[in-house]
Design a protein around this motif. Structure first.
Motif, PDB file in Angstrom:
ATOM      1  N   TRP A 274       0.836  -1.207   0.000  1.00  0.00           N
ATOM      2  CA  TRP A 274       0.000   0.000   0.000  1.00  0.00           C
ATOM      3  C   TRP A 274       0.867   1.252   0.000  1.00  0.00           C
ATOM      4  O   TRP A 274       0.589   2.214  -0.716  1.00  0.00           O
TER       5      TRP A 274
ATOM      6  N   VAL B 192      -8.894  -5.035  -3.241  1.00  0.00           N
ATOM      7  CA  VAL B 192      -7.815  -5.952  -3.637  1.00  0.00           C
ATOM      8  C   VAL B 192      -7.843  -7.224  -2.787  1.00  0.00           C
ATOM      9  O   VAL B 192      -6.851  -7.945  -2.720  1.00  0.00           O
TER      10      VAL B 192
ATOM     11  N   LEU C  89      -3.359  -2.935  -6.363  1.00  0.00           N
ATOM     12  CA  LEU C  89      -3.547  -1.555  -5.911  1.00  0.00           C
ATOM     13  C   LEU C  89      -3.218  -0.551  -7.010  1.00  0.00           C
ATOM     14  O   LEU C  89      -3.806   0.542  -7.052  1.00  0.00           O
TER      15      LEU C  89
ATOM     16  N   SER D 167      -9.814   0.704  -0.159  1.00  0.00           N
ATOM     17  CA  SER D 167      -8.697   0.215  -0.980  1.00  0.00           C
ATOM     18  C   SER D 167      -8.446  -1.280  -0.786  1.00  0.00           C
ATOM     19  O   SER D 167      -8.404  -2.044  -1.757  1.00  0.00           O
ATOM     20  N   LEU D 168      -8.281  -1.692   0.481  1.00  0.00           N
ATOM     21  CA  LEU D 168      -7.945  -3.093   0.718  1.00  0.00           C
ATOM     22  C   LEU D 168      -9.076  -4.056   0.360  1.00  0.00           C
ATOM     23  O   LEU D 168      -8.810  -5.134  -0.205  1.00  0.00           O
TER      24      LEU D 168
ATOM     25  N   SER E 223       2.467   1.669  -3.542  1.00  0.00           N
ATOM     26  CA  SER E 223       1.519   1.906  -4.628  1.00  0.00           C
ATOM     27  C   SER E 223       0.704   3.176  -4.459  1.00  0.00           C
ATOM     28  O   SER E 223       0.432   3.870  -5.444  1.00  0.00           O
ATOM     29  N   ARG E 224       0.317   3.527  -3.198  1.00  0.00           N
ATOM     30  CA  ARG E 224      -0.727   4.546  -3.019  1.00  0.00           C
ATOM     31  C   ARG E 224      -0.265   5.820  -2.317  1.00  0.00           C
ATOM     32  O   ARG E 224      -1.027   6.788  -2.308  1.00  0.00           O
TER      33      ARG E 224
ATOM     34  N   LYS F  47       0.403  -5.249  -4.569  1.00  0.00           N
ATOM     35  CA  LYS F  47       0.859  -4.021  -5.206  1.00  0.00           C
ATOM     36  C   LYS F  47       0.332  -3.903  -6.632  1.00  0.00           C
ATOM     37  O   LYS F  47      -0.118  -2.834  -7.064  1.00  0.00           O
TER      38      LYS F  47
ATOM     39  N   SER G 192     -12.593  -2.177  -9.882  1.00  0.00           N
ATOM     40  CA  SER G 192     -11.824  -1.022  -9.434  1.00  0.00           C
ATOM     41  C   SER G 192     -11.573  -0.024 -10.538  1.00  0.00           C
ATOM     42  O   SER G 192     -10.884   0.947 -10.333  1.00  0.00           O
TER      43      SER G 192
END
Length: 581
Positions: free
Chosen positions: A106, A222, A192, A218-219, A109-110, A189, A302
């Motif tokens: 996370w 994924v 995300l 987010s989680l 990637s974010r 990754k 997503s």
């Protein structure tokens, strides 16, 4: 009136041969190729597994049908306990790996966390280092009596008990997780990277903070990737031999793989080993099927219709805490084990620490110039892995081409067989090859041929996944244009398709070579006295307890691995292994 009846004679051998060749001439080359590929996959994948199943029901010597092998395999509490230990170890290890990897994925990637390149390097290094070598490093670090961390702990606190005992169930699980978390990181990754920032923006507008948006938006998006990584680490753990053998056997922690190894001690009981391996195969297939069933009942979308924008989340001071987490994982997964292995490889006695009077090149001199099997095992490793990688990539490319271009009916069956070893634990595959090809008439046990074939089958899914992605990136119109201009199919493949996919194929070849060069679970069951690989010799040295020589030989293996990783980075890209794993 004369008899005009003409006697019909059977055509001679020459005429029959001409007729046979005439018929063969009208067969499409791609049909012959399809038949050859089917035969190769049956030889590499299907027959060893069918033979393994058959042997599990055979009486040793006579070959008569029996169920006694299963009674022997699971008739003792110790054997059942080993299976339960493996399942428990897999669950604990996979959970730790998810806890380690998801925050790192996370963050990279974010967020605007600094040191993303460093984090990628940590993940790559943890992936490249063989798990059994990391286990040796942790024995030197956290051995209860003389491990460096425990010695420092006693010196600082005066405590008698060790800070951390690597010879424990928790220690075994943590050491495996420290080298398995890259699998979860790559899965999460990559997923995300596809999530649009609009999802998190919408959550923020509705009052959710950064951490709430991560946890609830987010989680969950994924979740399939997290579950996939969890299952993959679980399966890798229950099929792992090196680390459980090096740490688990001294700790008296018996698991499935070490119990299978005991069945191969003299006298070899391959029938009992085959029966004992069956649940491992069934668990693997069952988990993959369960994952697909669970995820098929729920949608995970997503992507927005207009192509969402991705912006890094600003964490403020928290970004340094997240970087500290990534650095801490790197410290325990890579830096500390590697440093203590380097120290031990140059030490007369590793427990005396890093002092000038303790430095020596004795162990490297022994391995390079005096040891009977060291250089032989280096050569065996390089050429076994190189030939296996070449066979796997060549076979995978042909299968991927036929499947992608839909050249024959039921071509998907080839793809299924090529991916089948993905759900077969390496140790089960090795026992299958032993059962199928070690006895007469082939009698290949201990030969280079058997090891190369086993490596080819073991890592064929990696090569096939890589080749499939490469073939999808090449539009068939390019080949069709060449064929319109008079080129044959094979000529078009050689001069049009192959140059376009050669970079991807090189990356796939390097990955297969690197993972094959460190493979232990399959090799340890198949090598002979003169065909030992570096991984098997490392395991032999660990049993002898000479950690200085072991560390030096592990350093040689790491140097060879890093040379090929460097070649891959130069020719294919910096993250070529992580993008294709």
């Amino acid at each position: 009136m004369p008899d005009t009846t003409i006697a019909l004679r059977e055509p001679g051998p020459a005429a029959r041969r001409t007729t046979w060749f005439g018929r063969l001439r009208h067969v499409e080359p791609v049909t012959l190729l399809w038949a050859v590929l089917i035969a190769a996959l049956l030889f590499l994948v299907a027959f060893p597994l069918l033979k393994l199943l058959a042997v599990s029901f055979e009486t040793q010597g006579s070959g008569a049908f029996t169920l006694a092998n299963y009674g022997t395999a699971y008739g003792r509490a110790r054997y059942v306990e080993a299976l339960l230990n493996s399942l428990t170890l897999g669950l604990i290890t996979a959970t730790i790996a998810v806890v380690l990897a998801v925050p790192m994925a996370w963050a990279v990637s974010r967020t605007d966390m600094p040191g993303k390149g460093f984090t990628w390097a940590v993940v790559l290094a943890a992936f490249v280092m063989p798990p059994y070598l990391g286990a040796v490093g942790w024995i030197l670090l956290a051995g209860p009596n003389s491990g460096f961390l425990n010695l420092a702990w006693r010196w600082a606190t005066g405590a008698e008990d060790p800070l951390f005992d690597v010879y424990s169930f928790a220690g075994l699980a943590l050491v495996i997780a420290l080298h398995s978390f890259p699998l979860v990181f790559i899965f999460v990754k990559s997923a995300l990277d596809l999530v649009s920032s609009e999802m998190e923006d919408a959550a923020n507008i509705l009052g959710a903070g950064t951490w709430t948006a991560m946890r609830k938006v987010s989680l969950p998006l994924v979740w399939p990737s997290i579950l996939g990584g969890f299952i993959l680490v679980f399966l890798e753990t229950i099929a792992l031999f090196g680390t459980p053998a090096i740490i688990g056997i001294p700790a008296r922690i018996n698991v499935v793989t070490t119990q299978l190894w005991q069945f191969f001690e003299y006298p070899v009981r391959v029938e009992v080993a085959a029966a004992y391996a069956m649940p491992l195969l069934l668990i693997t297939v069952g988990l993959i099927a369960a994952q697909r069933l669970v995820l098929s009942r729920k949608g995970f979308v997503s992507q927005t219709g207009k192509g969402g924008e991705r912006r890094p989340i600003r964490l403020g001071p928290w970004r340094w805490l997240l970087f500290g987490w990534c650095a801490g994982v790197g410290l325990f997964a890579v830096a500390l084990p590697l440093l203590v292995l380097i120290q031990a490889s140059f030490a007369k006695a590793w427990g005396r620490g890093l002092t000038l009077d303790n430095l020596t090149l004795r162990d490297y001199r022994l391995l390079l110039f005096e040891h009977e099997m060291a250089l032989t095992s280096v050569w065996n490793t390089i050429w076994f892995s190189g030939v296996a990688a070449t066979l796997a990539v060549g076979l995978a490319l042909l299968i991927a081409y036929i499947v992608a271009r839909k050249l024959v009916p039921f071509g998907e069956a080839l793809g299924f067989l090529a991916m089948a070893p993905f759900v077969i634990p390496g140790i089960v595959m090795a026992i299958g090859f032993y059962a199928a090809y070690a006895p007469p008439p082939l009698a290949l046990y201990g030969t280079a041929t058997l090891i190369i074939l086993a490596f080819t089958a073991r890592f064929l899914p990696i090569a096939y996944a890589n080749s499939t992605a490469a073939m999808r990136a090449v539009h068939p119109e390019m080949e069709e244009a060449a064929r319109i201009l008079g080129s044959g199919r094979l000529h078009a493949i050689r001069h049009v398709t192959a140059p376009l996919v050669k970079k991807a194929l090189l990356g796939g070849w390097l990955i297969v070579f690197i993972v094959a060069s460190r493979e232990l679970s399959a090799a340890v069951f198949l090598v002979g006295p003169r065909t030992r690989t570096m991984s098997v010799l490392l395991y032999d040295l660990s049993e002898a307890g000479n950690f200085e020589v072991l560390a030096a030989f592990g350093g040689i293996l790491l140097v060879i691995t890093m040379v090929f990783v460097g070649i891959g980075m130069k020719l294919v890209g910096r993250d070529f292994m992580l993008r294709r794993t």
